[in-house]
Design a protein around this motif. Structure first.
Motif, short mmCIF file in Angstrom:
data_model
loop_
_atom_site.label_atom_id
_atom_site.label_comp_id
_atom_site.label_asym_id
_atom_site.label_seq_id
_atom_site.Cartn_x
_atom_site.Cartn_y
_atom_site.Cartn_z
N MET A 1 63.78 39.65 94.91
CA MET A 1 64.57 40.30 95.91
C MET A 1 63.68 40.53 97.13
SD MET A 1 67.22 40.73 94.01
CE MET A 1 67.55 40.77 92.29
N TYR A 2 64.20 40.18 98.28
CA TYR A 2 63.47 40.38 99.52
C TYR A 2 64.17 41.48 100.31
CZ TYR A 2 61.36 35.86 98.49
OH TYR A 2 60.68 34.83 97.90
N PHE A 3 63.38 42.37 100.87
CA PHE A 3 63.89 43.49 101.66
C PHE A 3 63.27 43.45 103.05
CE2 PHE A 3 63.59 44.73 97.20
CZ PHE A 3 64.89 45.12 96.93
N GLU A 4 63.92 44.10 104.01
CA GLU A 4 63.39 44.14 105.37
C GLU A 4 62.08 44.90 105.43
OE1 GLU A 4 66.54 45.85 107.68
OE2 GLU A 4 67.47 43.91 108.02
N ASP A 5 62.01 46.05 104.78
CA ASP A 5 60.80 46.86 104.92
C ASP A 5 60.40 47.56 103.61
OD1 ASP A 5 62.97 48.53 104.90
OD2 ASP A 5 62.51 49.53 106.78
N CYS A 6 60.68 46.88 102.48
CA CYS A 6 60.25 47.35 101.17
C CYS A 6 59.47 46.22 100.51
CB CYS A 6 61.45 47.70 100.28
SG CYS A 6 62.45 49.07 100.86
N PRO A 7 58.61 46.53 99.56
CA PRO A 7 57.87 45.47 98.87
C PRO A 7 58.80 44.51 98.12
CG PRO A 7 56.97 47.63 98.32
CD PRO A 7 58.22 47.87 99.09
N LEU A 8 58.37 43.28 98.00
CA LEU A 8 59.09 42.26 97.26
C LEU A 8 59.27 42.70 95.81
CD1 LEU A 8 60.11 39.27 97.04
CD2 LEU A 8 57.74 38.67 96.51
N GLU A 10 60.09 40.96 92.35
CA GLU A 10 60.27 39.62 91.78
C GLU A 10 60.24 39.61 90.27
OE1 GLU A 10 57.13 37.04 93.15
OE2 GLU A 10 55.71 38.68 93.19
N SER A 11 60.55 38.47 89.73
CA SER A 11 60.55 38.22 88.29
C SER A 11 61.59 39.03 87.52
CB SER A 11 59.15 38.44 87.70
OG SER A 11 58.23 37.56 88.30
N LYS A 31 63.39 45.75 86.85
CA LYS A 31 62.12 45.28 86.30
C LYS A 31 61.29 46.53 86.06
CE LYS A 31 58.09 42.48 87.10
NZ LYS A 31 57.29 41.80 88.10
N GLY A 32 61.25 46.95 84.80
CA GLY A 32 60.59 48.22 84.49
C GLY A 32 61.34 49.36 85.13
N ASP A 33 60.65 50.16 85.93
CA ASP A 33 61.29 51.28 86.63
C ASP A 33 61.81 50.90 88.00
OD1 ASP A 33 60.71 52.95 84.51
OD2 ASP A 33 58.80 53.63 85.35
N GLU A 34 61.59 49.65 88.42
CA GLU A 34 61.99 49.22 89.76
C GLU A 34 63.36 48.55 89.74
OE1 GLU A 34 58.12 47.99 92.18
OE2 GLU A 34 58.47 46.72 90.42
N ILE A 46 67.20 32.48 94.05
CA ILE A 46 67.56 32.08 92.69
C ILE A 46 66.79 30.82 92.33
CG2 ILE A 46 69.44 31.26 91.21
CD1 ILE A 46 71.33 32.91 92.97
N LYS A 47 66.16 30.85 91.16
CA LYS A 47 65.45 29.68 90.65
C LYS A 47 66.07 29.28 89.33
CE LYS A 47 61.07 30.85 92.80
NZ LYS A 47 59.64 31.10 92.60
#
Length: 56
Positions: A1-8, A10-11, A31-34, A46-47
């Motif tokens: 997931m890509y955000f404008e001003d938050c960390p990526l 992924e996975s 993903k865990g707590d995120e 999407i892959k």
């Protein structure tokens, strides 16, 4: 997931069987707590190991 001003973020894995569709609520992807913050715009990459077909 890509955000404008938050960390990526992924996975995150969501599996859908071949020749099937699945309604996936992105608010439930974690993903865990995120997860995806509520009210924050994002883009999904999407892959897949096989071709993905989008129909509307």
């Amino acid at each position: 997931m890509y955000f404008e001003d938050c960390p990526l973020l992924e996975s995150i894995v969501a599996c859908v069987g071949g020749r099937r569709m699945k309604h996936i609520r992105t608010s439930g992807l974690r993903k865990g707590d995120e997860g995806i913050p509520i009210g924050v715009p994002y883009t999904i990459e999407i892959k897949s190991s096989i071709p993905v077909i989008y129909t509307k």
